[in-house]
Each structure stands twice: as structure tokens, then as C-alpha cells.
Write an enzyme that holds these catalytic residues in place. Structure first.
Site, PDB file in Angstrom:
ATOM      1  N   ARG A  37       3.513   0.041  -5.013  1.00  0.00           N
ATOM      2  CA  ARG A  37       3.278  -0.728  -3.635  1.00  0.00           C
ATOM      3  C   ARG A  37       1.977  -1.469  -3.507  1.00  0.00           C
ATOM      4  O   ARG A  37       1.846  -1.755  -2.561  1.00  0.00           O
ATOM      5  CB  ARG A  37       3.324   0.397  -2.730  1.00  0.00           C
ATOM      6  CG  ARG A  37       4.617   1.337  -2.390  1.00  0.00           C
ATOM      7  CD  ARG A  37       4.577   2.244  -1.563  1.00  0.00           C
ATOM      8  NE  ARG A  37       4.482   1.618  -0.373  1.00  0.00           N
ATOM      9  CZ  ARG A  37       5.517   1.162   0.386  1.00  0.00           C
ATOM     10  NH1 ARG A  37       6.755   1.365  -0.111  1.00  0.00           N
ATOM     11  NH2 ARG A  37       5.620   0.502   1.544  1.00  0.00           N
TER      12      ARG A  37
ATOM     13  N   HIS B  87      16.465 -35.710 -13.252  1.00  0.00           N
ATOM     14  CA  HIS B  87      15.951 -36.239 -11.907  1.00  0.00           C
ATOM     15  C   HIS B  87      14.255 -36.231 -11.665  1.00  0.00           C
ATOM     16  O   HIS B  87      13.889 -36.116 -10.890  1.00  0.00           O
ATOM     17  CB  HIS B  87      16.752 -35.879 -10.831  1.00  0.00           C
ATOM     18  CG  HIS B  87      17.857 -36.374 -10.710  1.00  0.00           C
ATOM     19  ND1 HIS B  87      18.553 -37.690 -10.671  1.00  0.00           N
ATOM     20  CD2 HIS B  87      19.203 -35.620 -11.220  1.00  0.00           C
ATOM     21  CE1 HIS B  87      19.779 -37.621 -10.801  1.00  0.00           C
ATOM     22  NE2 HIS B  87      20.341 -36.493 -10.972  1.00  0.00           N
TER      23      HIS B  87
ATOM     24  N   GLU C 127      15.933 -16.930 -11.849  1.00  0.00           N
ATOM     25  CA  GLU C 127      15.815 -15.532 -12.094  1.00  0.00           C
ATOM     26  C   GLU C 127      14.781 -15.295 -13.334  1.00  0.00           C
ATOM     27  O   GLU C 127      13.751 -14.603 -13.478  1.00  0.00           O
ATOM     28  CB  GLU C 127      16.747 -14.582 -11.880  1.00  0.00           C
ATOM     29  CG  GLU C 127      16.548 -13.196 -12.228  1.00  0.00           C
ATOM     30  CD  GLU C 127      15.816 -12.521 -11.507  1.00  0.00           C
ATOM     31  OE1 GLU C 127      15.008 -13.200 -10.259  1.00  0.00           O
ATOM     32  OE2 GLU C 127      15.165 -11.257 -11.543  1.00  0.00           O
TER      33      GLU C 127
ATOM     34  N   CYS D  88       0.833  -1.092  -0.030  1.00  0.00           N
ATOM     35  CA  CYS D  88      -0.119   0.044  -0.042  1.00  0.00           C
ATOM     36  C   CYS D  88       1.093   1.057   0.015  1.00  0.00           C
ATOM     37  O   CYS D  88       2.089   1.210   0.522  1.00  0.00           O
ATOM     38  CB  CYS D  88      -0.946   0.188   1.444  1.00  0.00           C
ATOM     39  SG  CYS D  88      -1.988  -1.398   1.446  1.00  0.00           S
TER      40      CYS D  88
ATOM     41  N   ASN E   9      -1.134   1.849   5.825  1.00  0.00           N
ATOM     42  CA  ASN E   9      -0.065   0.949   5.169  1.00  0.00           C
ATOM     43  C   ASN E   9       0.403  -0.272   6.167  1.00  0.00           C
ATOM     44  O   ASN E   9       1.014   0.190   7.216  1.00  0.00           O
ATOM     45  CB  ASN E   9       1.102   1.485   4.540  1.00  0.00           C
ATOM     46  CG  ASN E   9       2.191   0.528   4.019  1.00  0.00           C
ATOM     47  OD1 ASN E   9       1.848  -0.702   3.796  1.00  0.00           O
ATOM     48  ND2 ASN E   9       3.201   0.954   4.047  1.00  0.00           N
ATOM     49  N   GLY E  10      -0.217  -1.514   6.321  1.00  0.00           N
ATOM     50  CA  GLY E  10       0.256  -2.257   7.251  1.00  0.00           C
ATOM     51  C   GLY E  10      -0.828  -3.211   7.694  1.00  0.00           C
ATOM     52  O   GLY E  10      -1.757  -3.357   6.808  1.00  0.00           O
TER      53      GLY E  10
ATOM     54  N   TRP F 182      -2.919  -2.568  -1.522  1.00  0.00           N
ATOM     55  CA  TRP F 182      -2.775  -4.013  -1.663  1.00  0.00           C
ATOM     56  C   TRP F 182      -3.751  -4.636  -0.532  1.00  0.00           C
ATOM     57  O   TRP F 182      -3.094  -4.704   0.323  1.00  0.00           O
ATOM     58  CB  TRP F 182      -0.969  -4.227  -2.036  1.00  0.00           C
ATOM     59  CG  TRP F 182      -0.811  -5.560  -2.242  1.00  0.00           C
ATOM     60  CD1 TRP F 182      -0.672  -5.944  -3.584  1.00  0.00           C
ATOM     61  CD2 TRP F 182      -0.459  -6.778  -1.462  1.00  0.00           C
ATOM     62  NE1 TRP F 182      -0.320  -7.414  -3.615  1.00  0.00           N
ATOM     63  CE2 TRP F 182      -0.292  -7.814  -2.432  1.00  0.00           C
ATOM     64  CE3 TRP F 182      -0.680  -6.909  -0.188  1.00  0.00           C
ATOM     65  CZ2 TRP F 182       0.148  -9.207  -1.949  1.00  0.00           C
ATOM     66  CZ3 TRP F 182      -0.444  -8.335   0.125  1.00  0.00           C
ATOM     67  CH2 TRP F 182      -0.166  -9.387  -0.308  1.00  0.00           C
TER      68      TRP F 182
ATOM     69  N   LYS G  57       5.455  -4.221  -5.293  1.00  0.00           N
ATOM     70  CA  LYS G  57       6.975  -3.775  -5.446  1.00  0.00           C
ATOM     71  C   LYS G  57       7.486  -4.020  -3.990  1.00  0.00           C
ATOM     72  O   LYS G  57       8.559  -4.898  -3.575  1.00  0.00           O
ATOM     73  CB  LYS G  57       7.173  -2.454  -5.895  1.00  0.00           C
ATOM     74  CG  LYS G  57       8.727  -2.202  -5.816  1.00  0.00           C
ATOM     75  CD  LYS G  57       9.329  -2.736  -7.315  1.00  0.00           C
ATOM     76  CE  LYS G  57      10.585  -2.665  -7.533  1.00  0.00           C
ATOM     77  NZ  LYS G  57      11.408  -3.724  -8.419  1.00  0.00           N
TER      78      LYS G  57
ATOM     79  N   LYS H  61      11.040 -14.070 -13.747  1.00  0.00           N
ATOM     80  CA  LYS H  61      10.583 -12.952 -14.666  1.00  0.00           C
ATOM     81  C   LYS H  61       9.393 -13.384 -15.302  1.00  0.00           C
ATOM     82  O   LYS H  61       8.512 -12.368 -15.728  1.00  0.00           O
ATOM     83  CB  LYS H  61      11.709 -12.380 -15.404  1.00  0.00           C
ATOM     84  CG  LYS H  61      12.865 -11.637 -14.846  1.00  0.00           C
ATOM     85  CD  LYS H  61      12.549 -10.246 -14.232  1.00  0.00           C
ATOM     86  CE  LYS H  61      11.806 -10.446 -12.852  1.00  0.00           C
ATOM     87  NZ  LYS H  61      12.894 -10.184 -11.746  1.00  0.00           N
TER      88      LYS H  61
ATOM     89  N   GLU I 164       5.937 -13.824 -13.435  1.00  0.00           N
ATOM     90  CA  GLU I 164       5.476 -12.811 -12.653  1.00  0.00           C
ATOM     91  C   GLU I 164       4.883 -11.750 -13.623  1.00  0.00           C
ATOM     92  O   GLU I 164       3.993 -11.160 -13.125  1.00  0.00           O
ATOM     93  CB  GLU I 164       6.278 -12.023 -11.804  1.00  0.00           C
ATOM     94  CG  GLU I 164       7.263 -11.198 -12.212  1.00  0.00           C
ATOM     95  CD  GLU I 164       8.293 -10.695 -11.292  1.00  0.00           C
ATOM     96  OE1 GLU I 164       7.847 -10.333 -10.169  1.00  0.00           O
ATOM     97  OE2 GLU I 164       9.726 -10.714 -11.187  1.00  0.00           O
TER      98      GLU I 164
HETATM   99  O1  M6R Z   1      12.898  -5.311  -2.207  1.00  0.00           O
HETATM  100  P1  M6R Z   1      13.114  -6.695  -2.123  1.00  0.00           P
HETATM  101  O2  M6R Z   1      14.474  -6.994  -2.931  1.00  0.00           O
HETATM  102  O3  M6R Z   1      13.443  -7.235  -0.618  1.00  0.00           O
HETATM  103  O4  M6R Z   1      12.075  -7.671  -2.497  1.00  0.00           O
HETATM  104  C1  M6R Z   1      12.015  -9.051  -2.742  1.00  0.00           C
HETATM  105  C2  M6R Z   1      10.922  -9.488  -3.642  1.00  0.00           C
HETATM  106  O5  M6R Z   1       9.644  -9.182  -3.093  1.00  0.00           O
HETATM  107  C3  M6R Z   1      11.263  -9.382  -4.977  1.00  0.00           C
HETATM  108  O6  M6R Z   1      12.685  -9.355  -5.513  1.00  0.00           O
HETATM  109  C4  M6R Z   1      10.267  -9.742  -6.077  1.00  0.00           C
HETATM  110  O7  M6R Z   1      10.662 -11.069  -6.199  1.00  0.00           O
HETATM  111  C5  M6R Z   1      10.379  -9.128  -7.356  1.00  0.00           C
HETATM  112  N1  M6R Z   1       8.935  -8.835  -7.592  1.00  0.00           N
HETATM  113  C6  M6R Z   1      11.005 -10.171  -8.409  1.00  0.00           C
HETATM  114  O8  M6R Z   1      10.887  -9.434  -9.648  1.00  0.00           O
END
Ligand code: M6R
Length: 615
Positions: A27, A511, A488, A2, A101-102, A75, A610, A492, A495
Site C-alpha cells: 500500500r 501513423h 498491458e 498507506c 491513510n487518506g 505512500w 498497490k 508491466k 512499472e
Molecule cells: O485495484 P485496481 O484494479 O483498481 O487498481 C488499478 C490500478 O491501480 C492497477 O491496475 C495498476 O495499474 C497496477 N499497478 C498495474 O500493474
């Protein structure tokens, strides 16, 4: 998660709040709302959906030139994203209005107590409980808003950044924080409230970041008064000069923030090593490491704690630290580490990696490590973030604001920082020779140019993306340093395009995952010439003989894999330890183009935010 925004001053509040919310949409973006305050009282407008939808709705509903107001982009945690659960929330009397926010963890108990006293609730949120608790404290104790907030928050368990307004005290807004970030921009007779500085960067470069457990009363034309929530003591706030620029948080001609941030990587990496790596002198200078060198050199082991992409950067660090500095490394999901009673020793060095510096699980892992006497080193991007402040020492990645939810430049700059530390320790320990150390520095200096070269094949990657855009699943394989890159790459793709993808160490295929391979299955194989090339060639053969479609990331001039693969993407040659900095670039572009072709919201993928400040 948020985003919260507030304004109190002499300008029209509404456009500042809407623009600020748009900048904070990273956020959370499932609903949004705004409350404006003028002589007529509180004007509220909120809706399910993004800030753009809020703006459309409010321009018809809100008819005020108010110079005070608050806004929220959500969020969802408690209660589905709908108009009613959107913030701001009013108290039962309609006098108080809050954004939050929280999470208030004990909200159900508090809610029952308030219901017993006659309070009604229209939403499913914990926030509506909090605003009514504050109202109840005001009633019972006959105190002003600031004091009521302190008393109510002492009863609340959880995390919060809040801004609250009382129409009986129309010249002030009260804010407070615990576990969620809150910045107050200080202008000329005006104040800006926000989850980070981006909503007010064009108005002022002076800001206060509230510390955990602090509250502040912000009054028009007056100084901001900060106090400790627990004991009411007055705190002299530290006013920071912000380094951020407006162009860093705008798209700058790119269609999406993600694409802009992919293209920013050469410069971001230069910014990361600038002033730290001095190849002409053969040294690496990093204050956070230099000041605590003995901690690192005497470390029994390094434990990396992180989440998501940052965790993948941690896995790359495992290879590079063990390879170059010969220090044992364990890489932990912060969310698992914090709850599994880990064995932590005073001689352990904890490296916490986080772009945002606000991830709740990583923060909790740090707290646990500190309680057990370990030394915590933070690798964060956001300056002044909670994790950077909670760490004993650290190094910023200097990537500049990363706004696209899918992390790109944060990943490569994290690897850069971690490589610098590993190289420095390797030299100090004598586990790499001076001549090798110097060669590594010279090569690292060339990486930004090599990324620029890799970005030039964007048109080719566009064609590959077109070919595979309708895939239902995708496998990513890599070995050694490029195993984390496979993870990674898969993250990508899933997501932002919502295509199911998995990353594996290439040799693990036999395996289990090999059973998935048929003519429908694209397999992205990272097969750079360094490392275990011959072994990967065999893995590629195994996929080919089962009719899998192979997209190979190879080194310029590659012959063997290129002959077998269906699509080939070449990147410049580099040292094995730095290959992740190059192999990751085409994977970012591939995911980006597929997501765009599928019409997905690249910068704001569904269900994500984010900054993950809830566990
Ligand atoms: O801000 P942070 O690096 O701690 O965030 C960790 C993850 O939430 C973040 O890397 C998330 O996996 C990304 N959306 C990946 O692209």
C-alpha cells in the site's frame, strides 16, 4: 494508499505491528513508523524508508514489551518522504498520537485556524493537522477521545482511515473510516486494527469491516463500540468469517510475490470459473448476473470504468462483449469519466473493474453512475472491498490476495469473469449458438492447462530477457483482442523495470510510431494465428525492413512470423477470444526477468502503491 496496523490485547504489540506493516507494504513503502503504549507513555519510532529499515532502527530505540500500539507504512501525499513526515504523528501536547491513510483536503484552512490558536506544526502533513484538530476539540468541548474524533472528522473534508491513542485514556484506541479501508480483527480479549486482514490472519478469522462514516472505540477486555460519525447512533457491527489463509499471503518459495502470482494463474482461473461454469450442463451460473439478467439484456450499452491493468481488462471485455453478446461497450478511464460530465442513462450498465476494490477514481465513477440512476456491477478481487459494497451487484474474481504491485493474476481472472458474463449474455440473447456456447465453455476449461504449458517456457523467456535487458525503449504491438494485451505488456515493463514502453494497435504504427524504429528498438509483436494474422505479418515485415528487433508471441507451429522475428515465444492455440489469457503470460515473465536482471524492486516499484485510494 498507506497501510495502518494496530494492536490492543495481551501479546507483545511490536512484532505484530512490524510483521503486519510488512504485509501492508504493497500500500506504500516510502517511510514507516510505530508507536507503542505502556505505563511510561508513548514510545515513538519512525523513519524514511521501508519497514525493514524501521525494524532495524526501532530494535535499538524501543525498549518496551507494550501490549498496545499502532504502526504505519506510508505512500507520501502531503510532504516528502522523510523521518518528520512519517507517521505516527503526535499532537502539540504529546497526549495524542495518530496514524492516517487518506487525505484531508481542507487541511490548509484547518491548519491556519489552529495556528491562530497557537498550535505549531513540525511536519508538512495533513495528518498532523488532524491530530491537533482532535486535541483542540477535546480542549474546547471537554469530551472524551471518541466524541472528539467524531466532532473533528465532521469538520474534515477528504478520506481517511485513522487510529488514534490518548495517553490520558491508556486502555483504548479509537478508529474511524471514510473512503479508506479499515478492518478490526476480533480475537480472544484482543483486537487487531489494519487496512486489510492480512496482518492478523494467523491470530483470528473474525473481523469487522468498518463502513464509511463510522468510528469505533476499542478497549482492552471490552466489546468494540461502533457509531456513526454524523449522528452518534450506535451501529451493530457485522462480524465476518474470513476466508483468507496465511500461505496465500506468503511467498511460498518464490523469490518475489509477482513471480508466485504469475505461476498461480492456472489455479486462480480455475477458482474463478469453478461453480459458475458447468460445461457438462451447458450453463453458466452467476448470481450477480442471474438476479439482474433483465438489466443486462435490456442494456442500451455497457460502460466499463477502471484504472490501469483493470482498464486493460475492460478493453478486452469490449471485444468479447461486442463480439459474443452484441452489446455496445465503452471503456472509460474512471479518472476521466468522473470529471467529464458523461451522458449516463438509466438503461446503461456500468461495470466497475478493480482488483483492490478501493481505487478512489473507480469509486467516484461508480458514485456518479449511481447518482444518474445506472445499474452498477462490480468485478473485484478483494472480498468486502468498498467497490464491491458500493456496487448494485457483482462477481468476485477469486484470484486470492495479489500482493505484487504489478497486477498479473488479477488481470487474467478479470478477463475470465468478463468472458463468463459475455458468454452467458450471448447465449441468453441468442447472439451465439448453443453449440458455439458449449465449445467456448469447453475451451475455457482448458485454459489453465494451456497457461501451465506457457509457463514451461520460462527458461527461454529468461534468455530473451537477457538479450533485451539494456533497452532504453520498447514498443508493444497487437491487434484486435491482443491490442489491450500490448498495452498491458508495456505497462508491466515500465512499472517494474522503468524502461520506457508503449503499446499500440499494430496498424497504428504507420501513423507515427514507425518513426521510432531502428536497430536499437525492440518491438514485441503479438502475432497469434487467429484474428488478423496476415495483417500483423505485414506489420512485422515493416518493422524488419527498418531494422527493428522483433520479439514475436506466436501460436505453436507458426511458420511465417517465426521466420522473420529475432526471437520467438510460442504459446498454445486457443479461440481468438481467449488468446489474451495466454499471450499475456510471456509478457508478464519477460518484464519480471528484465526487472530482476536490472536489480529493480519487482514487488515494490518506486513511486507506486498497490491500492490507489487517492485521486
Ligand atoms: O485495484 P485496481 O484494479 O483498481 O487498481 C488499478 C490500478 O491501480 C492497477 O491496475 C495498476 O495499474 C497496477 N499497478 C498495474 O500493474
Amino acid at each position: 494508499m498507506c497501510g495502518i496496523v494496530g494492536y490492543i490485547g495481551h501479546r507483545e504489540a511490536y512484532p505484530i505491528i512490524i510483521k503486519g506493516l510488512q504485509r501492508l507494504e504493497y500500500r506504500g513503502y516510502d517511510s514507516a513508523g510505530v508507536a507503542l503504549f505502556d505505563k511510561q507513555g508513548i514510545h515513538l519510532c519512525k523513519t524514511k524508508g521501508k519497514v525493514a529499515e524501521l525494524a532495524t532502527k526501532c530494535s535499538a530505540d524501543l525498549n518496551t514489551q507494550a501490549v498496545m500500539g499502532i504502526g504505519h507504512t506510508r505512500w507520501a501525499t502531503h510532504g516528502e518522504p522523510n523521518d518528520i513526515n512519517s507517521h505516527p504523528h503526535l499532537s502539540n501536547s504529546g497526549d495524542l498520537v495518530i496514524i492516517h491513510n487518506g487525505i484531508i483536503e481542507n487541511y490548509e484552512t484547518l491548519k491556519i485556524e489552529l495556528e491562530n490558536r497557537g498550535y505549531n506544526f513540525t511536519s508538512d502533513t495533513d495528518t498532523e493537522v488532524l491530530v491537533n484538530l482532535i486535541e483542540e476539540v477535546q480542549k474546547q468541548e471537554k469530551v472524551k477521545l471518541g466524541k472528539a474524533v467524531q466532532v473533528a472528522l465532521s469538520q474534515a473534508v477528504g478520506a481517511y482511515a485513522i487510529a488514534i491513542y490518548d495517553r490520558k485514556k491508556p486502555n483504548e484506541i479509537v478508529v474511524a473510516r471514510l473512503g479508506s479501508p479499515l478492518a478490526v480483527g476480533i480475537g480472544d480479549n484482543e483486537f487487531f486494527i489494519a487496512s486489510d486482514a492480512s496482518p492478523f490472519i494467523e491470530y483470528t478469522k473474525s473481523a469487522i469491516y468498518l463502513e464509511d462514516g463510522e468510528t469505533a472505540v476499542i478497549r482492552i477486555g471490552k466489546e468494540i463500540k461502533v457509531r456513526k460519525i454524523k449522528n452518534d447512533s450506535i451501529v451493530k457491527p457485522y462480524v465476518q468469517e474470513l476466508q483468507m489463509n496465511l500461505d496465500q499471503i506468503e511467498k511460498g518459495g518464490f523469490d518475489h510475490f509477482m513471480l508466485k502470482e504469475i505461476y498461480e494463474q492456472p489455479e486462480a482461473i480455475r477458482d474463478t470459473y469453478r461453480g459458475r461454469m458447468l460445461p457438462e450442463k451447458g450453463i453458466i451460473r452467476m448470481a450477480g448476473v442471474d438476479d439482474h439478467l433483465s438489466k443486462f439484456l435490456n442494456a442500451r450499452r455497457i460502460i466499463v470504468v477502471a484504472c490501469g491493468t483493470s482498464w486493460h481488462a475492460g478493453l478486452v471485455a469490449e471485444y468479447i462483449f461486442e463480439d459474443l453478446a452484441r452489446i455496445p461497450v465503452e471503456v472509460e478511464y474512471a479518472s476521466e469519466f468522473r470529471y467529464r460530465n458523461p451522458v449516463i442513462n438509466k438503461n446503461d450498465v456500468i461495470i466497475a473493474i478493480s482488483q483492490s476494490g478501493e481505487t478512489a477514481d473507480t469509486m467516484a465513477a461508480i458514485n456518479l453512475a449511481k447518482e444518474n440512476g445506472a445499474f452498477v456491477f462490480g468485478v473485484c478481487n478483494v472480498v468486502g472491498s468498498s467497490i464491491s459494497r458500493a456496487s448494485d451487484a457483482g462477481a468476485y474474481t477469486h484470484a486470492g490476495p495479489e500482493i505484487g504491485v504489478a497486477s498479473t493474476k488479477a488481470f487474467t481472472t478479470q478477463i475470465t469473469v468478463l468472458s463468463l458474463i459475455a458468454l452467458k449474455l450471448g447465449k441468453e440473447k441468442g447472439s451465439i449458438s448453443i453449440s458455439d456456447f458449449n465449445m467456448y465453455l469447453q475451451e475455457l476449461e482448458l485454459i489453465p492447462d494451456k497457461i501451465e504449458k506457457s509457463l514451461q517456457i520460462n527458461e527461454h523467456i529468461l534468455k530473451v530477457a537477457d538479450f533485451y535487458k539494456n533497452a532504453k525503449n520498447c514498443l508493444y504491438l497487437g491487434r484486435g483482442y491482443n491490442f489491450p494485451v500490448a498495452l498491458e505488456g508495456a505497462l508491466k515493463l515500465k512499472e517494474i523495470s522503468y524502461i520506457h514502453a508503449e503499446g499500440y494497435p499494430a496498424a497504428e504504427m504507420k501513423h507515427g510510431p514507425i518513426a521510432l524504429i531502428d536497430e536499437e528498438m525492440p518491438v514485441v509483436v503479438i502475432a497469434t494465428r487467429k484474428g488478423h494474422y496476415d495483417k500483423v505479418v505485414s506489420n512485422v515485415q515493416e518493422i524488419k525492413s527498418r531494422k527493428g528487433k522483433i520479439i514475436a508471441i506466436v501460436t505453436d507451429g507458426d511458420q511465417q512470423v517465426s521466420k522473420i522475428a529475432d526471437h520467438v515465444i510460442s504459446i498454445p492455440d486457443t479461440f481468438e477470444a481467449f488468446t489474451p489469457l495466454l499471450t499475456t503470460i510471456p509478457l508478464q515473465l519477460l518484464s519480471y526477468h528484465i526487472a530482476v536482471m536490472l536489480g529493480k524492486n519487482v514487488d515494490q516499484p518506486r513511486n507506486l502503491a498497490k491500492s490507489v485510494t487517492v485521486e
